[in-house]
Design a protein around this motif. Structure first.
Motif, PDB file in Angstrom:
ATOM      1  N   HIS A  69       0.795  -1.221   0.000  1.00 53.01           N
ATOM      2  CA  HIS A  69       0.000   0.000   0.000  1.00 53.01           C
ATOM      3  C   HIS A  69       0.829   1.274   0.000  1.00 53.01           C
ATOM      4  CE1 HIS A  69       0.958  -1.126   4.038  1.00 53.01           C
ATOM      5  NE2 HIS A  69       0.347  -0.110   4.608  1.00 53.01           N
ATOM      6  N   GLU A  70       2.080   1.230   0.454  1.00 51.76           N
ATOM      7  CA  GLU A  70       2.861   2.459   0.512  1.00 51.76           C
ATOM      8  C   GLU A  70       3.170   3.022  -0.865  1.00 51.76           C
ATOM      9  OE1 GLU A  70       7.453   0.906   0.773  1.00 51.76           O
ATOM     10  OE2 GLU A  70       6.365   1.174   2.653  1.00 51.76           O
ATOM     11  N   ILE A  71       2.980   2.211  -1.905  1.00 49.60           N
ATOM     12  CA  ILE A  71       3.312   2.660  -3.254  1.00 49.60           C
ATOM     13  C   ILE A  71       2.396   3.781  -3.726  1.00 49.60           C
ATOM     14  CG2 ILE A  71       1.861   1.192  -4.719  1.00 49.60           C
ATOM     15  CD1 ILE A  71       4.464   0.460  -6.226  1.00 49.60           C
ATOM     16  N   PHE A  72       1.268   3.994  -3.029  1.00 50.20           N
ATOM     17  CA  PHE A  72       0.325   5.039  -3.431  1.00 50.20           C
ATOM     18  C   PHE A  72       1.007   6.402  -3.497  1.00 50.20           C
ATOM     19  CE2 PHE A  72       0.340   6.057   1.022  1.00 50.20           C
ATOM     20  CZ  PHE A  72       0.014   7.409   1.084  1.00 50.20           C
ATOM     21  N   ARG A  77       4.131   7.216  -4.161  1.00 53.06           N
ATOM     22  CA  ARG A  77       4.915   7.344  -5.390  1.00 53.06           C
ATOM     23  C   ARG A  77       4.012   7.669  -6.560  1.00 53.06           C
ATOM     24  NH1 ARG A  77       7.580   2.268  -8.390  1.00 53.06           N
ATOM     25  NH2 ARG A  77       5.418   2.112  -9.099  1.00 53.06           N
ATOM     26  N   GLU A  78       2.854   6.989  -6.646  1.00 53.88           N
ATOM     27  CA  GLU A  78       1.934   7.225  -7.752  1.00 53.88           C
ATOM     28  C   GLU A  78       1.388   8.647  -7.742  1.00 53.88           C
ATOM     29  OE1 GLU A  78       1.438   4.985 -10.208  1.00 53.88           O
ATOM     30  OE2 GLU A  78       3.026   3.926  -9.130  1.00 53.88           O
ATOM     31  N   MET A  79       1.037   9.121  -6.567  1.00 51.07           N
ATOM     32  CA  MET A  79       0.470  10.474  -6.465  1.00 51.07           C
ATOM     33  C   MET A  79       1.505  11.534  -6.842  1.00 51.07           C
ATOM     34  SD  MET A  79      -2.658   9.979  -5.597  1.00 51.07           S
ATOM     35  CE  MET A  79      -2.470   8.533  -6.642  1.00 51.07           C
ATOM     36  N   VAL A  80       2.703  11.421  -6.280  1.00 52.76           N
ATOM     37  CA  VAL A  80       3.742  12.412  -6.563  1.00 52.76           C
ATOM     38  C   VAL A  80       4.192  12.300  -8.017  1.00 52.76           C
ATOM     39  CG1 VAL A  80       6.037  13.255  -5.919  1.00 52.76           C
ATOM     40  CG2 VAL A  80       4.468  12.436  -4.153  1.00 52.76           C
ATOM     41  N   SER A  81       4.280  11.076  -8.547  1.00 55.66           N
ATOM     42  CA  SER A  81       4.664  10.890  -9.952  1.00 55.66           C
ATOM     43  C   SER A  81       3.665  11.566 -10.878  1.00 55.66           C
ATOM     44  CB  SER A  81       4.753   9.399 -10.289  1.00 55.66           C
ATOM     45  OG  SER A  81       5.799   8.787  -9.584  1.00 55.66           O
ATOM     46  N   ASN A  82       2.376  11.421 -10.592  1.00 59.59           N
ATOM     47  CA  ASN A  82       1.356  12.075 -11.414  1.00 59.59           C
ATOM     48  C   ASN A  82       1.524  13.588 -11.370  1.00 59.59           C
ATOM     49  OD1 ASN A  82       0.252   9.632 -12.098  1.00 59.59           O
ATOM     50  ND2 ASN A  82      -1.450   9.742 -10.655  1.00 59.59           N
ATOM     51  N   ALA A  83       1.819  14.124 -10.179  1.00 59.97           N
ATOM     52  CA  ALA A  83       2.010  15.571 -10.044  1.00 59.97           C
ATOM     53  C   ALA A  83       3.231  16.032 -10.832  1.00 59.97           C
ATOM     54  CB  ALA A  83       2.155  15.930  -8.570  1.00 59.97           C
ATOM     55  N   ALA A 118       1.745  -5.029 -10.412  1.00 65.09           N
ATOM     56  CA  ALA A 118       1.198  -5.579 -11.652  1.00 65.09           C
ATOM     57  C   ALA A 118      -0.197  -5.030 -11.914  1.00 65.09           C
ATOM     58  CB  ALA A 118       1.163  -7.102 -11.583  1.00 65.09           C
ATOM     59  N   ILE A 119      -1.016  -4.919 -10.870  1.00 60.47           N
ATOM     60  CA  ILE A 119      -2.375  -4.399 -11.041  1.00 60.47           C
ATOM     61  C   ILE A 119      -2.325  -2.951 -11.506  1.00 60.47           C
ATOM     62  CG2 ILE A 119      -4.553  -3.903  -9.865  1.00 60.47           C
ATOM     63  CD1 ILE A 119      -3.912  -6.122  -7.928  1.00 60.47           C
ATOM     64  N   ILE A 120      -1.531  -2.162 -10.812  1.00 63.68           N
ATOM     65  CA  ILE A 120      -1.448  -0.746 -11.151  1.00 63.68           C
ATOM     66  C   ILE A 120      -0.974  -0.582 -12.596  1.00 63.68           C
ATOM     67  CG2 ILE A 120      -0.237   1.407 -10.615  1.00 63.68           C
ATOM     68  CD1 ILE A 120      -0.147   0.432  -7.706  1.00 63.68           C
ATOM     69  N   GLY A 121       0.130  -1.266 -12.930  1.00 62.76           N
ATOM     70  CA  GLY A 121       0.714  -1.085 -14.249  1.00 62.76           C
ATOM     71  C   GLY A 121      -0.153  -1.596 -15.377  1.00 62.76           C
ATOM     72  N   HIS A 122      -0.769  -2.757 -15.199  1.00 62.57           N
ATOM     73  CA  HIS A 122      -1.549  -3.353 -16.282  1.00 62.57           C
ATOM     74  C   HIS A 122      -2.858  -2.626 -16.543  1.00 62.57           C
ATOM     75  CE1 HIS A 122       1.153  -6.816 -15.916  1.00 62.57           C
ATOM     76  NE2 HIS A 122       0.715  -7.166 -17.098  1.00 62.57           N
ATOM     77  N   PHE A 123      -3.451  -2.031 -15.518  1.00 70.05           N
ATOM     78  CA  PHE A 123      -4.815  -1.537 -15.668  1.00 70.05           C
ATOM     79  C   PHE A 123      -4.956  -0.035 -15.449  1.00 70.05           C
ATOM     80  CE2 PHE A 123      -5.096  -5.999 -14.402  1.00 70.05           C
ATOM     81  CZ  PHE A 123      -5.722  -6.495 -15.535  1.00 70.05           C
ATOM     82  N   GLY A 124      -3.845   0.723 -15.483  1.00 73.23           N
ATOM     83  CA  GLY A 124      -3.952   2.155 -15.381  1.00 73.23           C
ATOM     84  C   GLY A 124      -4.518   2.638 -14.070  1.00 73.23           C
ATOM     85  N   LEU A 125      -4.177   2.000 -12.992  1.00 77.38           N
ATOM     86  CA  LEU A 125      -4.767   2.320 -11.703  1.00 77.38           C
ATOM     87  C   LEU A 125      -3.858   3.172 -10.835  1.00 77.38           C
ATOM     88  CD1 LEU A 125      -6.447  -1.067 -10.755  1.00 77.38           C
ATOM     89  CD2 LEU A 125      -7.512   0.966 -11.698  1.00 77.38           C
ATOM     90  N   GLY A 126      -2.900   3.882 -11.453  1.00 77.68           N
ATOM     91  CA  GLY A 126      -1.988   4.691 -10.661  1.00 77.68           C
ATOM     92  C   GLY A 126      -2.694   5.622  -9.710  1.00 77.68           C
ATOM     93  N   PHE A 127      -3.633   6.402 -10.214  1.00 76.19           N
ATOM     94  CA  PHE A 127      -4.372   7.310  -9.348  1.00 76.19           C
ATOM     95  C   PHE A 127      -5.197   6.542  -8.328  1.00 76.19           C
ATOM     96  CE2 PHE A 127      -8.608   9.119  -8.600  1.00 76.19           C
ATOM     97  CZ  PHE A 127      -8.253  10.148  -7.742  1.00 76.19           C
ATOM     98  N   TYR A 128      -5.820   5.461  -8.766  1.00 74.99           N
ATOM     99  CA  TYR A 128      -6.716   4.731  -7.869  1.00 74.99           C
ATOM    100  C   TYR A 128      -5.978   3.965  -6.780  1.00 74.99           C
ATOM    101  CZ  TYR A 128     -10.957   6.042 -10.185  1.00 74.99           C
ATOM    102  OH  TYR A 128     -12.022   6.771 -10.630  1.00 74.99           O
ATOM    103  N   SER A 129      -4.634   3.908  -6.862  1.00 81.32           N
ATOM    104  CA  SER A 129      -3.899   3.314  -5.744  1.00 81.32           C
ATOM    105  C   SER A 129      -4.090   4.143  -4.476  1.00 81.32           C
ATOM    106  CB  SER A 129      -2.415   3.208  -6.073  1.00 81.32           C
ATOM    107  OG  SER A 129      -1.838   4.505  -6.214  1.00 81.32           O
ATOM    108  N   SER A 130      -4.547   5.407  -4.633  1.00 81.81           N
ATOM    109  CA  SER A 130      -4.816   6.247  -3.465  1.00 81.81           C
ATOM    110  C   SER A 130      -5.873   5.634  -2.554  1.00 81.81           C
ATOM    111  CB  SER A 130      -5.248   7.642  -3.903  1.00 81.81           C
ATOM    112  OG  SER A 130      -6.436   7.567  -4.696  1.00 81.81           O
ATOM    113  N   PHE A 131      -6.776   4.839  -3.133  1.00 77.18           N
ATOM    114  CA  PHE A 131      -7.840   4.236  -2.329  1.00 77.18           C
ATOM    115  C   PHE A 131      -7.341   3.060  -1.483  1.00 77.18           C
ATOM    116  CE2 PHE A 131     -10.359   6.642  -5.342  1.00 77.18           C
ATOM    117  CZ  PHE A 131     -11.355   7.168  -4.522  1.00 77.18           C
ATOM    118  N   MET A 132      -6.088   2.691  -1.664  1.00 79.80           N
ATOM    119  CA  MET A 132      -5.514   1.681  -0.770  1.00 79.80           C
ATOM    120  C   MET A 132      -5.447   2.199   0.661  1.00 79.80           C
ATOM    121  SD  MET A 132      -2.429  -0.193  -2.830  1.00 79.80           S
ATOM    122  CE  MET A 132      -1.558   1.268  -3.337  1.00 79.80           C
ATOM    123  N   VAL A 133      -5.304   3.523   0.811  1.00 78.00           N
ATOM    124  CA  VAL A 133      -5.126   4.095   2.141  1.00 78.00           C
ATOM    125  C   VAL A 133      -6.197   5.127   2.488  1.00 78.00           C
ATOM    126  CG1 VAL A 133      -2.635   3.732   2.027  1.00 78.00           C
ATOM    127  CG2 VAL A 133      -3.597   5.925   1.281  1.00 78.00           C
TER     128      VAL A 133
END
Length: 685
Positions: free
Chosen positions: A26-29, A31-37, A112-127
């Motif tokens: 779950h901590e990867i969220f 990275r995804e948020m800051v990477s998007n920014a 794998a889930i994030i990368g395959h299905f474009g869920l980078g932003f939605y990883s935020s819902f992990m936390v």
């Protein structure tokens, strides 16, 4: 006007899937948020460079803000922002189709889930129990909007009050993820995942010590270096720059030996810096020190299978846009670009080592003891690296001199070739512990290698296969005259009975050691050689050592250590022991020996008479006669052994010689060592 709707997914339970199956990672969220920014900011800079955005860029710092009281974590940027249409396109429509066997395939792999299905932003819902996006596009006349979702497929879009371009992602941290409301935790994750992102990332303010406590200043706490060393041209850098960067990556490590600056743009893009660390005794402690990046965004430091096994001992950074960012390690391992990168790095490492060896051999030799385990690991694990490294891999002798494989072969071929044409490489594992064996070999004109490294045992086995007609033998594997057999060895002149008596004399007094067996051998070694020495079978010792590294060899690990106690029948002390045994035990042994000879003669007659008969023709009486005769022989031999053992027990020379041999091999300890010392004093009074 507010808009409500359902997020376009092909399954209603996407959020439980995200929560449940991404939770272990779950901590990867963050990275995804800051990477998007950062991506949004970089896109704006690109538009400005092309003239498609004519406004002022201003401060482009990405800001991470923590509000523990409100339970929120906010990631803010001044990038391109989004319009309502873009929200609908990029946020409300998740590329989440084709989910056959989804749970089975991806349940253990967040990346794998994030990368395959474009869920980078939605990883935020992990936390998060709720996520708000407050955004305003850079486009002229764009209005600010707010998107909200509480972790169900339902969302709401409404007008918002935001004067500046860019996006604020507000994460309302869930009750079971409160650790992400701790400043230290967020600082730790930013340092891990965002340390080298290409846009400044600020988390709070820098502090200073004032009025007896740490207080915030007005200066942003920038957590990243937007131009890390690997992005710069090597020609602009000095050695100290590389050393300082290494200290930044690994604050507690010793200074590296040297480094390789990677800079490739064809057939793939790759930059990075790889350092050769000073590897100590345990290679396992050195792994996972290479950090993998994609456009300065941290991907993983678990690089086994991504780079060749032996390269996991290197430290440093590899950055490539051709490395997929949000994918699993198993996916990386099978990716074609990653395989090309791996092969290229292996070549660059070999080329760098070859160049250092060629340009400054003296410096290379000084670093060899640290390099050795790395190069040996590579040669053992990859044939193509062996082919490259065999010209700059070194052998070190006990005197500290270094040789290439070809140089050493030339050095020893005239004097260390046995009668069968095999080139014999003598070696020691412990220069001090095997000193007398080394000296005996050197006195014969032999060269002795020092192989005291963690991987030297498997290296020896590999070199015996790679080098034609080559055999490695440790100096204590046999008496020096039999280490390299050049002609038939001299036989002891003792008759069999005398050999047997000597053997029994010493065997009866050998100590009992756990998982250790001793065998006694009598050899004519010359009067000037030691009276007694201990050797160990090269084959069995090597098999036991190999069992530590190779699966399926546990059988050898369970076997006891086997040693040979070699008695030099030419030495005066051994002759004296034999003469003393004859003098003290002769009268007792004479009738026993006569009885044994008589019984053996009788047994030979019985066997001869029965050999002409078929088994069914031999009577029970005849069988019993053989059995009784054999039993009588054994009884007489036991009687003989007891007589010799009684003599040996009281013979200080026998005990002293055995203890000296044990002491020479580091096997005399505790009470036995104490007895030896007291006996030594008594014998020289």
């Amino acid at each position: 006007m507010a808009q409500k709707g359902n997020i376009g997914v092909t399954t209603e339970n996407i959020f439980p899937v995200i929560k449940k199956f991404l939770y272990s990672d779950h901590e990867i969220f963050l990275r995804e948020m800051v990477s998007n920014a950062v991506d949004a900011t970089q896109k704006l800079k690109t538009l400005a460079e092309r003239g498609d955005f004519k406004g002022e860029l201003g401060d482009l710092t990405v800001r991470v803000t923590l509000n523990a009281e409100e339970g929120t974590l906010t990631i803010s940027d001044r990038g391109i922002g989004m319009t309502e249409d873009e929200i609908n396109k990029y946020i409300n429509q998740i590329a989440f189709s084709g989910v056959t066997d989804f749970l089975d395939k991806y349940k253990d792999n967040a990346n794998a889930i994030i990368g395959h299905f474009g869920l980078g932003f939605y990883s935020s819902f992990m936390v998060s129990k709720k996520v708000d996006i407050i955004t305003r596009s850079y486009q002229d006349g764009a209005k600010a909007i707010k998107w909200s979702c509480d972790g169900s497929p339902e969302f709401e879009i409404s007008d918002a009050d935001k004067a500046d371009r860019g996006s604020d992602i507000v994460l309302h941290i869930d009750d079971d993820c409160k650790e992400f409301l701790e400043k230290q935790k967020i600082q730790e994750l930013l340092n891990k995942y965002c340390k080298f992102m290409a846009v400044p990332v600020a988390f709070g303010k820098k502090t200073e010590w004032k009025d007896g406590k740490q207080q915030d200043t007005d200066q942003d706490n920038i957590i990243n270096d937007v131009e890390p060393l690997w992005t710069k041209a090597p020609s602009t850098l000095k050695d100290e720059d590389y050393k300082n960067f290494y200290r930044t990556l690994y604050p507690m490590q010793d200074e590296p030996l040297f480094w390789i600056h990677l800079n490739v743009d064809y057939p793939f893009n790759l930059t990075g810096i790889l350092y050769f660390p000073r590897i100590k005794s345990n290679i396992e402690l050195q792994r996972n020190k290479i950090q993998l990046y994609c456009n300065q965004v941290f991907v993983t430091d678990q690089v086994e299978g991504i780079v060749p096994e032996f390269l996991t001992l290197l430290h440093g950074v590899i950055d490539s846009p051709d490395i997929p960012l949000n994918v699993s390690r198993s996916y990386l391992q099978s990716d074609a670009n990653v395989k090309k990168i791996s092969k290229y790095i292996t070549k660059k490492v070999a080329d760098r080592l070859a160049a250092i060896f060629k340009d400054d051999r003296k410096d290379y030799e000084q670093k060899w003891d640290d390099l050795k385990i790395f190069i040996n690991y590579g040669m053992l694990s990859q044939d193509d690296f062996y082919d490259r490294a065999k010209d700059f891999a070194l052998l070190k002798d006990v005197d500290g001199k270094y040789f290439t494989y070809n140089e050493y072969k030339t050095l020893i071929k005239d004097n260390q070739t046995d009668k069968d044409g095999n080139l014999v490489y003598l070696y020691a594992n412990d220069k001090e512990g095997e000193y007398s064996y080394i000296e005996a070999a050197k006195n014969k004109g032999y060269s002795v290698l020092l192989l005291d490294g963690q991987l030297d045992t498997p290296m020896v086995s590999m070199l015996e296969q790679k080098l034609e007609k080559t055999r490695f033998t440790r100096v204590d594997a046999d008496i020096v005259d039999r280490l390299i057999v050049k002609n038939d060895s001299k036989e002891s002149e003792l008759v069999k009975d005398d050999k047997d008596s000597l053997t029994e004399t010493f065997r009866s007094q050998l100590p009992t050691m756990d998982r250790t067996e001793f065998y006694v051998d009598v050899q004519a070694l010359g009067a000037d050689n030691l009276p007694v020495l201990i050797t160990q079978s090269e084959y069995m010792r090597r098999m036991k050592e190999a069992s530590k590294y190779q699966a399926g060899m546990a059988f050898y690990a369970q076997m006891p250590d086997a040693f040979n106690l070699v008695l030099n029948s030419d030495h005066p002390l051994i002759k004296g022991v034999l003469d003393g045994e004859k003098q003290e035990c002769g009268s007792q042994l004479s009738p026993v020996d006569s009885e044994i000879k008589g019984l053996e003669a009788r047994l030979a007659v019985l066997h001869q008479s029965q050999s002409a008969k078929k088994p069914e023709e031999i009577t029970q009486e005849e069988k019993d006669d053989v059995k009784n005769t054999e039993q009588s022989i054994q009884e007489q031999r036991t009687k003989r052994a007891d007589i010799i053992a009684a003599y040996a027990k009281g013979n200080k020379v026998v005990h002293q010689l055995i203890d000296l041999a044990l002491l020479q091999n580091g096997m005399l300890k505790g009470a036995a060592l104490d007895s030896f010392l007291k006996r030594s004093v008594d014998m020289i009074k």
